[in-house]
Design an enzyme around this catalytic site. Structure first.
Site, PDB file in Angstrom:
ATOM      1  N   GLY A  33      46.217  11.039 -23.094  1.00 11.86           N
ATOM      2  CA  GLY A  33      46.880  12.332 -22.625  1.00 11.86           C
ATOM      3  C   GLY A  33      47.761  12.064 -21.416  1.00 11.86           C
ATOM      4  O   GLY A  33      48.582  12.906 -21.208  1.00 11.86           O
ATOM      5  N   ASP A  54      46.505  -0.629 -23.173  1.00 10.15           N
ATOM      6  CA  ASP A  54      45.600   0.104 -24.129  1.00 10.15           C
ATOM      7  C   ASP A  54      45.261  -0.573 -25.466  1.00 10.15           C
ATOM      8  O   ASP A  54      46.090  -0.957 -25.957  1.00 10.15           O
ATOM      9  CB  ASP A  54      46.224   1.468 -24.546  1.00 10.15           C
ATOM     10  CG  ASP A  54      45.322   2.568 -24.657  1.00 10.15           C
ATOM     11  OD1 ASP A  54      44.391   2.141 -25.435  1.00 10.15           O
ATOM     12  OD2 ASP A  54      45.678   3.740 -24.332  1.00 10.15           O
ATOM     13  N   ASN A  62      44.305  12.846 -31.362  1.00 11.89           N
ATOM     14  CA  ASN A  62      45.190  12.531 -30.361  1.00 11.89           C
ATOM     15  C   ASN A  62      46.470  13.227 -30.280  1.00 11.89           C
ATOM     16  O   ASN A  62      46.918  13.795 -29.135  1.00 11.89           O
ATOM     17  CB  ASN A  62      45.473  11.059 -30.238  1.00 11.89           C
ATOM     18  CG  ASN A  62      44.411  10.115 -30.186  1.00 11.89           C
ATOM     19  OD1 ASN A  62      44.495   8.889 -30.679  1.00 11.89           O
ATOM     20  ND2 ASN A  62      43.132  10.398 -29.448  1.00 11.89           N
ATOM     21  N   GLN A  64      47.005  16.463 -30.605  1.00 10.66           N
ATOM     22  CA  GLN A  64      47.171  17.519 -29.888  1.00 10.66           C
ATOM     23  C   GLN A  64      47.748  17.556 -28.397  1.00 10.66           C
ATOM     24  O   GLN A  64      48.079  18.544 -28.107  1.00 10.66           O
ATOM     25  CB  GLN A  64      45.715  18.275 -29.873  1.00 10.66           C
ATOM     26  CG  GLN A  64      45.152  19.337 -28.925  1.00 10.66           C
ATOM     27  CD  GLN A  64      44.431  19.191 -27.868  1.00 10.66           C
ATOM     28  OE1 GLN A  64      44.183  17.889 -27.521  1.00 10.66           O
ATOM     29  NE2 GLN A  64      43.879  20.131 -27.283  1.00 10.66           N
ATOM     30  N   CYS A 180      37.260  14.094 -22.493  1.00  9.32           N
ATOM     31  CA  CYS A 180      37.884  15.196 -23.084  1.00  9.32           C
ATOM     32  C   CYS A 180      37.493  15.092 -24.831  1.00  9.32           C
ATOM     33  O   CYS A 180      37.613  15.940 -25.354  1.00  9.32           O
ATOM     34  CB  CYS A 180      39.547  15.344 -22.974  1.00  9.32           C
ATOM     35  SG  CYS A 180      40.249  13.973 -23.708  1.00  9.32           S
ATOM     36  N   CYS A 319      28.571   8.559 -32.161  1.00  8.24           N
ATOM     37  CA  CYS A 319      29.290   9.892 -32.033  1.00  8.24           C
ATOM     38  C   CYS A 319      30.599   9.336 -32.094  1.00  8.24           C
ATOM     39  O   CYS A 319      31.136   8.208 -32.693  1.00  8.24           O
ATOM     40  CB  CYS A 319      29.049  10.425 -30.876  1.00  8.24           C
ATOM     41  SG  CYS A 319      29.373   9.531 -29.193  1.00  8.24           S
TER      42      CYS A 319
END
Length: 359
Positions: A33, A54, A62, A64, A180, A319
């Site tokens: 982001g 990365d 992602n 959004q 986030c 998760c």
């Protein structure tokens, strides 16, 4: 001249300033982001060499806020996907993609090849690693952080200024501050903060005054309120980092966030045997994971549905990324459930392991 004409006509930049930008080398850590907008504007500005590190892949969730990617990018490594998009935006600069994870083993060597570091990460382990490596290599770091509707920007280790440890000497317990993916974020917020990070980079390259060194700029997207806090340099904190230079490559940054939660990889989980897998994500979250003996209980319902937990089996809790599952393990341990393990990396690692098994 045509591409950068709007820079060159500015008296404060001109041809000489644009040359400085074209000679600069900037490493952006994290193409998420924050990294996406920072990369986009640094590329458009003509930054001569841009490194992108990365190890993650693009997921649908992602899109959004991570504006370099599209639907066709899903499943592709973020550094590679970002490089492909940015080379179309500006083919005249050098863009390097690093698909590995930043660690204490590679950080110093990577940092040495760049003038400025941009921190676009979302976890404390990475932030302290970046801070310490920047001190040891004497590189300034442009820091950005976001939380729901609030964002922060600062510049650390610039011209002998304060470091991240001067602001936060020690990290909070891992899992106590969600990222986030766990708590949510307004999509435009990382765009605002990431663009401000790019602005600080350009200010340093061009030699402008009022760089956010010794200052923490805070922005609230809901109220449009801003506040700038002063950061006092702590010489002792910087000296602690410098004193450990020789042992840096062997330093375990995870120990700063220790908890009694035991973590296992997907491969280790599959080898344990007699396992019950517990997915604590919200219903409908992707990727969908298909496992035998797997139940789904959203974290908020866990204490209400303890009767679904098999106390006789090893319990592998997962998760999306590993934050909520760590909290779930702590909850289960509080209720005297033994043999509970947090799955490192979350649901995506299960899918990756299953693909390896198929191959």
């Amino acid at each position: 001249m045509s591409r950068y004409s709007r820079h060159i006509v500015l008296d404060e930049i001109g041809q000489a300033g644009q040359e400085k930008i074209s000679q600069a080398k900037v490493l952006v850590i994290g193409a998420g982001g924050l990294g996406c907008p920072a990369l986009q504007y640094l590329t458009a500005a003509g930054t001569g060499t841009i490194g992108i590190i990365d190890f993650d892949i693009v997921e649908e969730s992602n899109l959004q806020r991570q504006i370099l990617f599209g639907t066709s990018s899903i499943g592709i490594n973020k550094a590679i996907a970002a490089k492909n998009r940015l080379e179309d935006l500006n083919p005249t600069i050098n863009i390097r993609a690093y698909t590995e994870q930043l660690t204490q083993k590679n950080a110093l060597e990577l940092f040495e090849g760049y003038d400025i570091i941009v921190d676009g990460t979302d976890n404390f382990t990475a932030r302290y690693l970046i801070n310490d490596a920047s001190i040891l290599t004497r590189k300034p770091v442009v820091h950005g952080a976001i939380y729901k509707f609030e964002g922060q920007v600062s510049v650390f280790n610039y011209e002998n200024g304060p470091s991240y440890r001067c602001l936060f000497a020690n990290p909070p317990k891992e899992g106590s501050v969600p990222n986030c993916s766990e708590i949510g974020v307004l999509g435009v917020l990382p765009g605002i903060i990431g663009t401000m990070q790019a602005n600080e980079v350009l200010k340093m390259i061009l030699g402008f005054e009022s760089v956010l060194s010794g200052k923490l700029f805070c922005f609230n997207a809901k109220t449009s309120e801003t506040i700038t806090l002063k950061i006092t340099k702590s010489v002792s904190e910087i000296e602690k980092v410098m004193a450990l230079k020789e042992s840096f490559s062997n330093k375990n940054f995870e120990v700063f966030c220790e908890s009694p939660v035991v973590e296992v990889s997907a491969a280790e989980a599959m080898q344990l045997g007699n396992c019950q897998f517990i997915d604590v994500r919200e219903l409908g979250e992707k990727p969908i994971v298909e496992l035998s003996n797997c139940i789904q209980i959203p974290l908020g319902n866990l204490e209400k549905e303890l009767n679904q937990i098999d106390s006789e089996q090893n319990k592998i809790i997962f998760c999306q990324t590993g934050i909520r599952s760590r909290k779930a393990v702590e909850i289960l341990q509080k209720h005297n459930q033994n043999n509970c393990y947090n799955l490192k990396g979350g649901a995506q690692t299960i899918l990756a392991h299953q693909k390896l098994e198929i191959k």
